[in-house]
Design a protein around this motif. Structure first.
Motif, PDB file in Angstrom:
ATOM      1  N   ALA A 257      49.746  -4.928  17.089  1.00  0.00           N
ATOM      2  CA  ALA A 257      50.820  -4.256  17.225  1.00  0.00           C
ATOM      3  C   ALA A 257      52.210  -4.925  17.730  1.00  0.00           C
ATOM      4  N   TYR A 258      51.731  -5.146  19.045  1.00  0.00           N
ATOM      5  CA  TYR A 258      52.837  -6.004  20.012  1.00  0.00           C
ATOM      6  C   TYR A 258      53.637  -7.284  19.168  1.00  0.00           C
ATOM      7  N   ARG A 259      52.894  -7.802  18.302  1.00  0.00           N
ATOM      8  CA  ARG A 259      53.596  -8.883  17.649  1.00  0.00           C
ATOM      9  C   ARG A 259      54.931  -8.409  17.035  1.00  0.00           C
ATOM     10  N   VAL A 260      55.081  -7.087  16.551  1.00  0.00           N
ATOM     11  CA  VAL A 260      56.208  -6.835  15.900  1.00  0.00           C
ATOM     12  C   VAL A 260      57.309  -6.788  16.899  1.00  0.00           C
ATOM     13  N   PRO A 261      57.175  -5.926  18.315  1.00  0.00           N
ATOM     14  CA  PRO A 261      58.311  -6.144  19.337  1.00  0.00           C
ATOM     15  C   PRO A 261      58.661  -7.537  19.521  1.00  0.00           C
ATOM     16  N   ALA A 314      57.754   0.020  10.905  1.00  0.00           N
ATOM     17  CA  ALA A 314      56.577  -0.133  11.950  1.00  0.00           C
ATOM     18  C   ALA A 314      55.108  -0.148  10.668  1.00  0.00           C
ATOM     19  N   LYS A 315      55.101   0.797  10.027  1.00  0.00           N
ATOM     20  CA  LYS A 315      53.941   0.953   9.043  1.00  0.00           C
ATOM     21  C   LYS A 315      53.999  -0.109   7.988  1.00  0.00           C
ATOM     22  N   LEU A 316      55.064  -0.608   7.480  1.00  0.00           N
ATOM     23  CA  LEU A 316      55.135  -1.689   6.633  1.00  0.00           C
ATOM     24  C   LEU A 316      54.911  -3.095   7.475  1.00  0.00           C
ATOM     25  N   ALA A 317      55.304  -3.208   8.491  1.00  0.00           N
ATOM     26  CA  ALA A 317      54.737  -4.575   9.350  1.00  0.00           C
ATOM     27  C   ALA A 317      53.264  -4.654   9.414  1.00  0.00           C
ATOM     28  N   MET A 318      52.699  -3.452   9.996  1.00  0.00           N
ATOM     29  CA  MET A 318      51.232  -3.594  10.052  1.00  0.00           C
ATOM     30  C   MET A 318      50.611  -3.837   8.727  1.00  0.00           C
ATOM     31  N   ILE A 328      46.285   1.264  12.199  1.00  0.00           N
ATOM     32  CA  ILE A 328      46.621   2.316  13.178  1.00  0.00           C
ATOM     33  C   ILE A 328      47.391   2.037  14.155  1.00  0.00           C
ATOM     34  N   GLY A 329      47.517   0.504  14.276  1.00  0.00           N
ATOM     35  CA  GLY A 329      48.267   0.024  15.486  1.00  0.00           C
ATOM     36  C   GLY A 329      49.656   0.335  15.018  1.00  0.00           C
ATOM     37  N   TRP A 330      50.214   0.714  14.160  1.00  0.00           N
ATOM     38  CA  TRP A 330      51.597   0.868  13.886  1.00  0.00           C
ATOM     39  C   TRP A 330      51.987   2.074  14.867  1.00  0.00           C
ATOM     40  N   THR A 331      51.061   3.055  15.255  1.00  0.00           N
ATOM     41  CA  THR A 331      51.554   4.178  16.251  1.00  0.00           C
ATOM     42  C   THR A 331      52.314   3.592  17.495  1.00  0.00           C
ATOM     43  N   ILE A 335      57.287   2.773  20.074  1.00  0.00           N
ATOM     44  CA  ILE A 335      57.832   2.805  21.719  1.00  0.00           C
ATOM     45  C   ILE A 335      57.915   1.213  22.098  1.00  0.00           C
ATOM     46  N   LEU A 336      56.992   0.387  21.667  1.00  0.00           N
ATOM     47  CA  LEU A 336      57.189  -1.105  22.189  1.00  0.00           C
ATOM     48  C   LEU A 336      58.343  -1.361  21.685  1.00  0.00           C
ATOM     49  N   ALA A 337      58.956  -1.269  20.563  1.00  0.00           N
ATOM     50  CA  ALA A 337      60.202  -1.837  20.228  1.00  0.00           C
ATOM     51  C   ALA A 337      61.233  -1.655  21.021  1.00  0.00           C
TER      52      ALA A 337
END
Length: 475
Positions: A257-261, A314-318, A328-331, A335-337
């Motif tokens: 999930a951290y990869r998106v931010p 977020a959802k699309l990215a995961m 589930i990591g999209w949640t 916050i991280l973004a």
């Protein structure tokens, strides 16, 4: 070439090299998550993060001094490069007896098996050596003007990492070892290529060491060692706490999930690479303040627009980046973004310290942020898991930006447009909350809020474009 045009040109060059390469790595996440189990992915990421902490200790952060002093015209380039390589060599030899400390980084798998990173000590130490050497060479070629080569090298390293990942993970089935070994080999190949193409051997003169310059570079770099360690701890402590208090499976989901931010931080790395080459100039103090303020406000607008897009997607990215076990990591992403946006602005504020060679205040600001992050992780993760880790990261980055924005005014009073920044952050907070709550027509709300963030910051972007165009015509 005027300073704005030069900054834009260098940013474009670094964007081509860095962004294209990082995008390829992020797109490979689906491959990694399909080949490695969640526990293997969690351990592999712990190795990468631990190496990131060891890297500044072994290198003494000399890479930062190489580019800062290498950009000064009065410095002899061979002196700077030789000191950089010798510092890495000395630091590596000194660090060898301390490898048992890796036992302190332990983990629990989802199957209940306990382990520590001491089992991977040889892999970690080889990774540290190749990474430190490559960094010194990379920073030096930037300092001597090989900007395009630096960008091409980023693409080359990424391409080789991907090819070797496929070979080591899919063909040889080396799992964790293959994941890390591909990075080691790509760094080593990069170093060899830079030596050959830029003819770096001409700059390595160990028989003529400028010990006065070495002392000066170390005085500049040493405060950046704990600074860099604490920066990595802010990112690493989340996973370390999750792996210890939860398990490596939860840690792996959070890591993906951290990869998106990280994409938002990627904007910072591209810009900061170019910014380092532009901030050292012969302007008067008032001209520097105006330059820093104009660039900083434009940069903040870009960063927060991207952060808003990260929340919305977020959802699309995961879905795109990982297999369904990680969805589930999209949640954690909303916050991280926002936290990543503040981290980018903190990096820009740090450039004030680097320009003025005030690295001790930079360290103190990072220490302040790291303490907040560690305390909040210990308090929030046992109860809220990954969401608590994300909240701790966001809080620490907001604190870091505020600290640096106030403290750095002693050296460079950047004129932030506080009202626009405040309204933008408020919109992002509302957007993140609505994303997590998922009210009816949530996607429409996301699109509206993304448009509002873009509209609020559009004037800043248009003003920057007009300024560059006007200066270009005058030139």
């Amino acid at each position: 070439m005027n300073q704005y045009k030069r900054l834009l040109s260098n940013t474009f060059i670094f964007a081509v090299g860095t962004f294209s390469s990082k995008i390829l790595v992020i797109l490979m996440l689906r491959f990694y998550t399909g080949v490695l189990t969640q526990d293997e992915m969690g351990v592999a990421d712990l190795i990468i993060k631990t190496t990131s902490i060891l890297y500044p200790v072994v290198s003494l952060s000399i890479g930062q001094a190489v580019i800062r002093y290498g950009l000064e015209r009065r410095r002899r380039k061979p002196d700077v490069f030789t000191i950089g390589l010798l510092t890495v060599a000395c630091g590596f030899l000194i660090s060898l007896p301390f490898n048992p400390l890796l036992k302190l980084v332990h983990y629990n798998t989802s199957a209940g098996v306990a382990g520590s990173l001491l089992d991977y000590r040889i892999l970690i130490y080889v990774y540290v050596l190749t990474s430190c050497t490559q960094n010194v060479c990379g920073q030096f070629i930037r300092a001597i003007g090989y900007v395009r080569l630096y960008a091409i090298d980023g693409i080359f390293r990424t391409f080789m990492t991907i090819v070797l990942n496929i070979l080591y993970l899919k063909v040889f089935r080396w799992n964790i070892y293959g994941y890390v070994a591909s990075i080691i080999c790509s760094d080593a190949l990069s170093t060899v290529c830079l030596f050959m193409i830029a003819r770096l051997w001409k700059y390595f003169r160990p028989r003529r060491i400028n010990f006065y310059l070495w002392r000066s570079m170390l005085l500049y770099a040493l405060p950046l060692v704990p600074d860099a360690i604490l920066v990595y701890i802010i990112g690493f402590s989340d996973q370390a706490f999750l792996a210890s208090m939860q398990n490596t499976s939860v840690s792996a989901i959070y890591s993906i999930a951290y990869r998106v931010p990280t994409l938002i931080a990627l904007v910072a790395s591209i810009f900061i690479d170019a910014w380092q080459l532009s901030m050292v100039n012969s302007n008067t103090k008032e001209e520097q303040i105006e330059f820093f303020s104009n660039v900083g406000n434009t940069y903040s607008a870009i960063v927060f627009i991207i952060a808003s897009g990260g929340i919305m997607c977020a959802k699309l990215a995961m879905t795109v980046l990982a297999v369904k076990n990680y969805y589930i990591g999209w949640t954690f992403i909303p916050i991280l973004a926002i936290g990543a946006g503040f981290n980018c602005l903190s990096s820009f504020q740090k450039s004030v310290y680097l320009l003025e060679k005030k690295t001790v205040p930079s360290f103190l600001s990072t220490a302040f942020s790291a303490v907040i992050n560690i305390v909040l992780n210990a308090l929030l993760i046992p109860r809220y898991g990954g969401t608590g880790a994300a909240a701790a990261t966001l809080t620490s980055y907001v604190a870091l930006f505020i600290y640096r924005a106030l403290d750095s005014r002693r050296f460079m009073p950047i004129r932030w447009k506080s009202l626009r920044l405040g309204l933008t952050v408020l919109l992002l907070a509302v957007q993140a909350a609505l994303m997590l709550i998922e009210p009816p027509f949530w996607l429409i709300w996301q699109l509206l809020l993304f448009g509002a963030v873009g509209l609020l910051n559009s004037r800043e972007l248009m003003a920057a474009f007009a300024k560059i165009l006007h200066r270009h015509r005058k030139a």
